[in-house]
Write a protein that holds these residues in place. Structure first.
Motif, mmCIF file in Angstrom:
data_model
loop_
_atom_site.group_PDB
_atom_site.id
_atom_site.type_symbol
_atom_site.label_atom_id
_atom_site.label_comp_id
_atom_site.label_asym_id
_atom_site.label_seq_id
_atom_site.Cartn_x
_atom_site.Cartn_y
_atom_site.Cartn_z
ATOM 1 N N UNK A 364 13.851 0.842 91.361
ATOM 2 C CA UNK A 364 13.577 -0.522 91.852
ATOM 3 C C UNK A 364 14.632 -0.929 92.883
ATOM 4 N N UNK A 365 15.885 -0.567 92.647
ATOM 5 C CA UNK A 365 16.947 -0.877 93.630
ATOM 6 C C UNK A 365 16.611 -0.221 94.972
ATOM 7 N N UNK A 366 16.193 1.040 94.894
ATOM 8 C CA UNK A 366 15.939 1.803 96.124
ATOM 9 C C UNK A 366 14.730 1.234 96.856
ATOM 10 N N UNK A 367 13.598 1.172 96.153
ATOM 11 C CA UNK A 367 12.361 0.749 96.834
ATOM 12 C C UNK A 367 12.385 -0.738 97.175
ATOM 13 N N UNK A 368 13.109 -1.521 96.379
ATOM 14 C CA UNK A 368 13.164 -2.968 96.609
ATOM 15 C C UNK A 368 14.217 -3.366 97.636
ATOM 16 N N UNK A 388 6.783 6.982 98.551
ATOM 17 C CA UNK A 388 7.821 6.083 98.054
ATOM 18 C C UNK A 388 8.734 5.766 99.223
ATOM 19 N N UNK A 389 8.773 4.511 99.612
ATOM 20 C CA UNK A 389 9.718 4.185 100.682
ATOM 21 C C UNK A 389 10.307 2.796 100.514
ATOM 22 N N UNK A 390 11.425 2.617 101.158
ATOM 23 C CA UNK A 390 12.184 1.383 100.995
ATOM 24 C C UNK A 390 11.419 0.226 101.648
ATOM 25 N N UNK A 391 11.425 -0.900 100.947
ATOM 26 C CA UNK A 391 10.669 -2.090 101.380
ATOM 27 C C UNK A 391 10.914 -2.431 102.854
ATOM 28 N N UNK A 392 9.883 -2.678 103.541
ATOM 29 C CA UNK A 392 9.932 -3.104 104.954
ATOM 30 C C UNK A 392 10.655 -2.105 105.866
#
Ligand SMILES: Cc1cc2nc3c(=O)[nH]c(=O)nc-3n(C[C@H](O)[C@H](O)[C@H](O)COP(=O)(O)OP(=O)(O)OC[C@H]3O[C@@H](n4cnc5c(N)ncnc54)[C@H](O)[C@@H]3O)c2cc1C
Length: 481
Positions: A364-368, A388-392
């Motif tokens: 969650x830390x990574x993707x969020x 799976x990628x980091x938000x925005x």
């Protein structure tokens, strides 16, 4: 110090945290017989900071510590520095930058500082592609930074020498001498015998987490990746190989152009398609007629810290390499005369021990795209992108607390040993992340040594200021919305 007192402070090799797996050597004792080794008097060398493991993260940690003015020792088991960067996958490909994470996301470089300085030195040496943009398949590996692995070893050793690091090569970390919950020194063994390297602060960047385990830190061993031995392949006609990949029905699935033997605009990364002809595995190169890395993987029958399981995997991998090269010679035009010019001296792991730190990064830390009030670096790549990628298309932060080894007063760790969650680890374990962690851990260790304080007493403001001065790129959550 009296011999009796000295023996009391030394924790030798086999420290086993309660409730967790014990080391391989105990398990391999047939019949349970033991030999009690007599205590020894070890010569002492004194430093401010000792970095264990001179690989991807450790090189940068030692440079960072020495540049803070700390008397720094780097202990490396092999006869050269660089670790998995020089032996594992496709070198520093991707991950320095967030480029085209997806359409509309601006290109920017998020890892700078010492890691980027190494790249600049490599370019100067004519041994690096530079940050070469992926022209195809860019949502996965947006940027490719290929290197000549042999030159990487020399360049990093020269940089360490220039920084005044005491480089203990061909030297194994074999134990830790403890004073309560602090490390007093690292026990090392080399052709010069056994010694104690004393210091005020320590960094474990052995990938296996040896120093942390010897010091009694908690850890797990998930055994959740294949192991590899990647080879360098020579005798290639690169132009013919590129023509083959392009002629294939669907064309190449990965292509980057960059500096090649110092000449811009040439192929530095390529993967053949899965059209109706044999697939060409991803390779990177900065040299004519040479593939810098071809990966061979096996699933190990045991943990990477198990000597005997490792020996079996070493043999399996070398058989796979032989078959792979035969296939390449038979199937890919331009590879008829291919041969293995380099193998790794030991198999490469993607992880062994995961060391318990004060904080564990979550998926969650990574993707969020989470940032922390004690960030020491920013990072934005995920191995499983685009799924799976980091938000925005942004970054997340790795906080200082994620590098502090839980329960030990003066030990930090950096590299593949952090992050329990497999899917989060698929981001934090990447080379450039490990390098940036190294700069943070080395800087913090030097500051702790100078202040004679533990890792938890170091004021974050001081660490942040030193990192920014060292060229590290930091972002706040406000920058990342
Ligand atoms: C096959 C493979 C492919 C990969 N592909 C990619 C990729 O394409 N892109 C990417 O970004 N990442 C990739 N990775 C991941 C990345 O390369 C690693 O996670 C990263 O390099 C690990 O860095 P590290 O500093 O933790 O360990 P290392 O670089 O392995 O450094 C550890 C060092 O410690 C030394 N050491 C170990 N034990 C001792 C001891 N007891 N005493 C003294 N020295 C010791 C070792 O010799 C080594 O030099 C790949 C990894 C593998 C194995």
């Amino acid at each position: 110090m009296k011999r009796r007192d000295f023996a009391k402070t030394v924790v030798m090799g086999m420290c086993t945290p309660a409730g967790l797996v014990s080391g391989a050597a105990m398990a391999s004792q047939p019949g349970g017989e033991v030999y009690e080794e007599p205590a020894k008097r070890l010569p002492i060398r004194k430093f401010d900071v000792v970095v264990a493991g001179g690989g991807t993260a450790g090189v940068v940690a030692a440079l960072a510590a020495a540049r803070q003015g700390a008397r720094t020792a780097l202990i490396e088991a092999k006869g050269y520095t660089g670790g998995t960067v020089t032996e594992g996958g496709t070198a520093l490909h991707s991950f320095f930058n967030l480029w085209k994470a997806f359409p509309g996301v601006a290109k920017r470089q998020v890892v700078k500082g010492i890691p980027n300085e190494i790249v600049e030195r490599m370019i100067k040496a004519g041994a690096c592609s530079g940050h070469a943009e992926e022209l195809i398949h860019y949502d996965y590996d947006s940027v490719n930074t290929s290197i000549d692995t042999e030159v990487y070893k020399l360049v990093t050793m020269e940089m360490l020498d220039e920084a005044g690091v005491f480089l203990a090569l061909n030297t194994m970390v074999t134990g830790a001498a403890m004073t309560g919950t602090g490390i007093r020194g690292v026990i090392v063994e080399s052709r010069s015998g056994r010694e104690l390297f004393e210091a005020r602060a320590f960094v474990d960047s052995t990938a296996y987490g040896h120093l942390s385990a010897f010091a009694g830190a908690k850890y797990s061993e998930p055994n959740d990746y294949e192991v590899a031995n990647s080879v360098g392949v020579a005798g290639i006609d690169l132009d013919k190989v590129v023509a083959y990949a392009k002629a294939n029905n669907a064309g190449p699935t990965s292509l980057a152009l960059g500096l090649h033997d110092g000449v811009p605009g040439r192929v530095v990364r390529l993967e053949g398609s899965s059209g109706d002809r044999p697939k060409l595995q991803t390779f990177t190169t900065v040299r004519d007629n040479y593939f810098m890395f071809i990966k061979f993987n096996v699933e190990m029958d045991g943990r990477p810290t198990d000597r005997d399981a490792t020996a079996k995997a070493e043999l399996q991998l070398r058989k796979l390499q032989r078959e792979g090269i035969e296939r390449l010679r038979k199937n890919v035009p331009g590879c008829e005369k291919a041969f293995i010019a380099r193998t790794s001296p030991t198999l490469n792991i993607r992880r062994a021990r995961v060391i318990t730190c004060d904080y564990d990064i979550t998926l969650e830390d990574v993707l969020g795209a989470r940032h922390f009030d004690d960030d020491v670096m920013a990072y934005g790549f995920h191995d499983n992108a685009p799924r799976l990628k980091v938000k925005n298309g942004g970054t997340y932060g790795i906080p200082y607390r994620a590098l502090r080894v839980a329960g030990i007063d003066n030990l930090l760790c950096a590299g593949m040993m952090i992050t329990e969650d497999h899917r989060a680890h698929m981001s934090t374990r990447n080379t450039v992340s490990c390098m940036a962690q190294g700069q943070a851990a080395g800087t913090a260790a030097a500051l702790c040594a100078a202040r004679a304080c533990g890792t938890r007493q170091l004021p974050y403001a001081d660490l942040r200021a030193a990192l920014l001065k060292g060229g590290v790129h930091l972002e706040t959550s406000a920058d990342n919305v």
